[in-house]
Scaffold this motif. Structure first.
Motif, mmCIF file in Angstrom:
data_model
loop_
_atom_site.group_PDB
_atom_site.id
_atom_site.type_symbol
_atom_site.label_atom_id
_atom_site.label_comp_id
_atom_site.label_asym_id
_atom_site.label_seq_id
_atom_site.Cartn_x
_atom_site.Cartn_y
_atom_site.Cartn_z
ATOM 1 N N GLY A 1 102.321 36.689 5.205
ATOM 2 C CA GLY A 1 102.428 37.801 6.143
ATOM 3 C C GLY A 1 101.133 38.050 6.897
ATOM 4 O O GLY A 1 101.138 38.293 8.107
ATOM 5 N N ALA A 2 100.000 37.988 6.178
ATOM 6 C CA ALA A 2 98.708 38.209 6.824
ATOM 7 C C ALA A 2 98.408 37.097 7.819
ATOM 8 O O ALA A 2 97.927 37.350 8.938
ATOM 9 C CB ALA A 2 97.603 38.297 5.776
ATOM 10 N N LEU A 3 98.685 35.852 7.428
ATOM 11 C CA LEU A 3 98.453 34.732 8.350
ATOM 12 C C LEU A 3 99.316 34.871 9.603
ATOM 13 O O LEU A 3 98.841 34.659 10.724
ATOM 14 C CB LEU A 3 98.759 33.404 7.647
ATOM 15 C CG LEU A 3 97.678 32.856 6.704
ATOM 16 C CD1 LEU A 3 98.189 31.617 5.982
ATOM 17 C CD2 LEU A 3 96.405 32.531 7.476
ATOM 18 N N VAL A 4 100.579 35.223 9.408
ATOM 19 C CA VAL A 4 101.476 35.377 10.561
ATOM 20 C C VAL A 4 100.990 36.511 11.460
ATOM 21 O O VAL A 4 101.018 36.395 12.691
ATOM 22 C CB VAL A 4 102.914 35.634 10.071
ATOM 23 C CG1 VAL A 4 103.811 36.042 11.240
ATOM 24 C CG2 VAL A 4 103.473 34.396 9.386
ATOM 25 N N ALA A 5 100.530 37.616 10.869
ATOM 26 C CA ALA A 5 100.056 38.749 11.668
ATOM 27 C C ALA A 5 98.855 38.360 12.519
ATOM 28 O O ALA A 5 98.768 38.711 13.704
ATOM 29 C CB ALA A 5 99.696 39.917 10.744
ATOM 30 N N VAL A 6 97.933 37.605 11.941
ATOM 31 C CA VAL A 6 96.735 37.190 12.680
ATOM 32 C C VAL A 6 97.106 36.218 13.801
ATOM 33 O O VAL A 6 96.635 36.349 14.943
ATOM 34 C CB VAL A 6 95.711 36.566 11.719
ATOM 35 C CG1 VAL A 6 94.570 35.915 12.488
ATOM 36 C CG2 VAL A 6 95.160 37.623 10.765
ATOM 37 N N VAL A 7 97.968 35.246 13.489
ATOM 38 C CA VAL A 7 98.375 34.274 14.513
ATOM 39 C C VAL A 7 99.162 34.965 15.617
ATOM 40 O O VAL A 7 98.954 34.690 16.819
ATOM 41 C CB VAL A 7 99.214 33.144 13.867
ATOM 42 C CG1 VAL A 7 99.800 32.235 14.948
ATOM 43 C CG2 VAL A 7 98.344 32.331 12.919
ATOM 44 N N LEU A 8 100.058 35.863 15.253
ATOM 45 C CA LEU A 8 100.856 36.575 16.252
ATOM 46 C C LEU A 8 99.964 37.420 17.159
ATOM 47 O O LEU A 8 100.185 37.476 18.375
ATOM 48 C CB LEU A 8 101.889 37.450 15.549
ATOM 49 C CG LEU A 8 102.863 38.211 16.458
ATOM 50 C CD1 LEU A 8 103.674 37.229 17.303
ATOM 51 C CD2 LEU A 8 103.793 39.095 15.632
ATOM 52 N N ALA A 9 98.939 38.052 16.579
ATOM 53 C CA ALA A 9 98.010 38.841 17.397
ATOM 54 C C ALA A 9 97.300 37.956 18.409
ATOM 55 O O ALA A 9 97.133 38.329 19.575
ATOM 56 C CB ALA A 9 96.994 39.546 16.503
ATOM 57 N N GLY A 10 96.895 36.746 17.973
ATOM 58 C CA GLY A 10 96.243 35.832 18.897
ATOM 59 C C GLY A 10 97.166 35.361 20.003
ATOM 60 O O GLY A 10 96.773 35.264 21.176
ATOM 61 N N VAL A 11 98.431 35.075 19.652
ATOM 62 C CA VAL A 11 99.393 34.619 20.664
ATOM 63 C C VAL A 11 99.678 35.724 21.681
ATOM 64 O O VAL A 11 99.715 35.475 22.899
ATOM 65 C CB VAL A 11 100.699 34.168 19.972
ATOM 66 C CG1 VAL A 11 101.786 33.897 21.001
ATOM 67 C CG2 VAL A 11 100.449 32.923 19.132
ATOM 68 N N ALA B 1 92.041 40.246 11.525
ATOM 69 C CA ALA B 1 91.730 39.828 10.157
ATOM 70 C C ALA B 1 90.731 40.782 9.502
ATOM 71 O O ALA B 1 90.903 41.194 8.349
ATOM 72 C CB ALA B 1 91.175 38.406 10.166
ATOM 73 N N ARG B 2 89.697 41.159 10.247
ATOM 74 C CA ARG B 2 88.706 42.095 9.696
ATOM 75 C C ARG B 2 89.327 43.470 9.459
ATOM 76 O O ARG B 2 89.023 44.141 8.463
ATOM 77 C CB ARG B 2 87.520 42.215 10.656
ATOM 78 C CG ARG B 2 86.375 43.064 10.135
ATOM 79 C CD ARG B 2 85.774 42.477 8.898
ATOM 80 N NE ARG B 2 84.654 43.266 8.410
ATOM 81 C CZ ARG B 2 84.452 43.546 7.141
ATOM 82 N NH1 ARG B 2 85.287 43.107 6.221
ATOM 83 N NH2 ARG B 2 83.402 44.257 6.762
ATOM 84 N N PHE B 3 90.218 43.892 10.343
ATOM 85 C CA PHE B 3 90.907 45.179 10.183
ATOM 86 C C PHE B 3 91.738 45.190 8.910
ATOM 87 O O PHE B 3 91.757 46.195 8.175
ATOM 88 C CB PHE B 3 91.786 45.424 11.408
ATOM 89 C CG PHE B 3 92.619 46.677 11.327
ATOM 90 C CD1 PHE B 3 92.063 47.917 11.579
ATOM 91 C CD2 PHE B 3 93.967 46.608 10.989
ATOM 92 C CE1 PHE B 3 92.828 49.070 11.497
ATOM 93 C CE2 PHE B 3 94.736 47.745 10.912
ATOM 94 C CZ PHE B 3 94.160 48.981 11.169
ATOM 95 N N LEU B 4 92.403 44.077 8.613
ATOM 96 C CA LEU B 4 93.205 43.999 7.397
ATOM 97 C C LEU B 4 92.333 44.167 6.160
ATOM 98 O O LEU B 4 92.734 44.800 5.172
ATOM 99 C CB LEU B 4 93.943 42.653 7.343
ATOM 100 C CG LEU B 4 95.044 42.424 8.389
ATOM 101 C CD1 LEU B 4 95.604 41.015 8.259
ATOM 102 C CD2 LEU B 4 96.156 43.452 8.255
#
Length: 587
Positions: free
Chosen positions: A402-412, A375-378
């Motif tokens: 898209g940003a929410l999905v990217a952050v959640v996917l990174a966590g998963v 999230a901070r990188f974005l």
């Protein structure tokens, strides 16, 4: 492994501290009052100015051409009323991304160099937004009233900012401008003419752990009651502590309070800006404008207000100084610390591994850390085009799926990646999270996180303190309840954080997706510091590990029994152990 006596000894100072806190209550400071009527403010003239400005500049996005043209017009109007005007350009992060913004400052020198500052932003997210522009119209009418040839005791500054529609970039630039100057008070004008009222009308919140001085708040509230008969809506004790636990505000007073300046927002629409089509009321403009003039008159002739922004709590008309809750919450950490020190020493004597379980707990935090880092990188790289440096109304920054999905996917993906290392740690430590060392290691990590939060923000630490005390007995094997009760305790201990999240969502009108988006923006924009989201990530990892331990349930009877295959130290092998012998029989 857990010795309750150490825990009980640690509770003894709590009673003493409660007595100290009870005697720490203070009388609130009195408001600064004036008997001079604020008749000079003309609501009709201010409404006419509002109509002209709204018609000439219907679209005023921060940093656009219309915004700059309006800044020039305001500067010209201030000069016409006898103010010395200067303008400056600064770069700020807004709802339009990073923009060059104009800061207009009109100054009227008084007999004292101490300043009273009145601020209003001129930009808006939606077209029209007459209610949001009413603060600027009131500002220009005040310039006519207090301009030449009238003289004030304190120097008066009237400031027009941009970026107030979201991110408060203009207020941040003003805070830098006022650095090192003697400021008596800052009054931020919001939607003063909005017809629909939303309390609080006097907003004191900060973006950090702080609040506007109580004397300033009471002064403006007194002027409000005198001119309009309205109650400013002083927040209740629970609202105050909730705001301190999760600092943040949508108003432009936030960055000013952060900078140590005594600042409040006066707005008929409350903290959040009104809708673009919100109606305006001439009567509201008249009453609010007179309120501002009365407050300025009182502040100009009264004693200086101390610029204290510490997070005091007002309960039933009494002030609890900020040090008292900090002391009470800090002493509540002592019983758990004493019990954990004893449990750690016992584990060491019994050669029970603790270190691997510390690693096991911290590894559970990796997915949360990775999600926050993404999230901070974005925000830093511009992949997230809009990332204001302060909270912004959710309507002005649309949700990016898209940003929410990217952050959640990174966590998963991070959770999948650390699964194998965690299994290896468990295998190295003995293969069972139900082991005593797992609970001790988890509690040590959780206590350290809570203590670190307490140093920076004791109200945030208060969300974890119940878990510390209950999990101390709910996770260690000798007191661990059955699985069902253990899982219930895990859910119960999440209630403080869930309740706070629900309250924040209700306060700002957020649904679950909006709440997640707001959290992402706070990290991406830098409002939430790296240390804060790192600590909360570790706390979340400890919660995951705690659920894993509770899922193991209570140790089964006989698990710790040792099958005796030979006589030895574990059993008695002295005389008579083999039964009666003839020499021992009664003759």
């Amino acid at each position: 492994m857990l010795e309750p006596r150490f825990y009980r000894v640690g509770l003894l100072p709590v009673a003493l501290v409660l007595v100290v806190v009870a005697f720490s209550l203070q009388e609130p400071p009195r408001s600064v009052r004036t008997t001079l009527a604020a008749d000079a403010f003309s609501g009709s003239r201010a409404m006419a100015s509002l109509d002209r400005l709204a018609d000439a500049y219907p679209v005023r996005r921060p940093g656009d051409v219309a915004d700059d043209q309006l800044a020039e017009r305001i500067a010209g109007d201030l000069r016409g009323t006898g103010f010395a005007v200067r303008t400056s350009t600064h770069e700020g992060r807004t709802i339009e991304g990073t923009r060059d913004l104009q800061l207009v400052i009109g100054e009227r020198t008084g007999t004292s160099s101490q300043r009273i500052v009145v601020v209003a932003h001129r930009d808006a997210a939606g077209p029209g937004s007459r209610a949001e522009l009413s603060g600027t119209a009131a500002l220009l009418e005040l310039a006519r009233v207090v301009g030449a040839p009238r003289r004030t005791s304190r120097t008066l500054m009237l400031v027009s900012t941009s970026g107030g529609s979201g991110g408060a970039a203009g207020a941040m630039a003003l805070a830098d401008e006022l650095k090192g100057q003697d400021v008596a008070a800052v009054l931020v004008l919001g939607a003063v003419a909005a017809e629909e009222l939303r309390r609080p009308l006097v907003v004191p919140w900060s973006n950090d752990v702080g609040i506007a001085p109580l004397q300033l708040r009471r002064t403006v509230e007194t002027a409000l009651r005198a001119e309009t008969g309205l109650n400013g809506g002083e927040p209740r004790a629970l609202s105050q502590t909730g705001r301190y636990a999760v600092p943040g505000t949508l108003g432009e007073q936030g960055p000013l309070v952060d900078a140590g300046l005594p600042a409040v927002l006066l707005s008929a629409s409350g903290e959040a800006p009104p809708a673009a089509d919100a109606p305006v009321s001439p009567a509201r403009m008249q009453g609010m404008g007179r309120t501002v003039l009365r407050a300025i008159t009182a502040l100009d002739n009264g004693p200086a207000i101390r610029a204290q922004t510490t997070p005091d709590v007002v309960i039933q008309g009494k002030v609890v100084p900020a040090w008292a809750p900090r002391l009470l919450l800090g002493i509540l950490l002592l019983p758990v610390l004493l019990a954990l020190i004893d449990a750690f020493a016992r584990a060491r004597r019994n050669r029970i591994a603790i270190g691997p379980w510390l690693t096991w707990t911290v590894l559970a935090a990796v997915p949360f850390v990775v999600a926050a880092v993404v999230a901070r990188f974005l925000g830093l790289t511009g992949l997230l085009p809009v990332a204001p440096a302060a909270p912004a109304p959710i309507a002005t920054v649309p949700v990016s799926v898209g940003a929410l999905v990217a952050v959640v996917l990174a966590g998963v993906l991070a959770a999948v990646a650390v699964r194998l290392p965690r299994k290896r740690v468990v295998k190295r430590a003995g293969g069972d999270p139900a082991a005593p060392g797992a609970a001790v290691g988890l509690m040590l990590v959780l206590w350290a996180v809570t203590f670190a939060l307490w140093i920076g923000n004791p109200y945030s630490a208060a969300l974890l303190i119940p878990a510390l005390h209950v999990w101390l007995f709910a996770l260690l094997p000798e007191y661990r309840p059955p699985r069902a009760w253990g899982m219930v305790l895990c859910v119960v201990l999440l209630i403080p954080a869930l309740a706070l999240g629900t309250w924040v969502a209700a306060t700002f009108g957020l649904d679950p997706v909006d709440l997640a988006w707001t959290a992402l923006l706070s990290i991406a924009g830098g409002h939430a510091s790296p240390l804060s989201w790192l600590l909360w990530s570790v706390a979340a990892g400890a919660a995951v590990s705690g659920v894993a331990i509770a899922w193991r349930g209570r140790a089964r009877a006989g698990d710790d029994d040792v099958e005796i295959t030979m006589r030895g130290p574990v059993s008695y092998a002295g005389p008579g152990s083999l039964g009666g012998v003839e020499s021992a029989l009664r003759r």
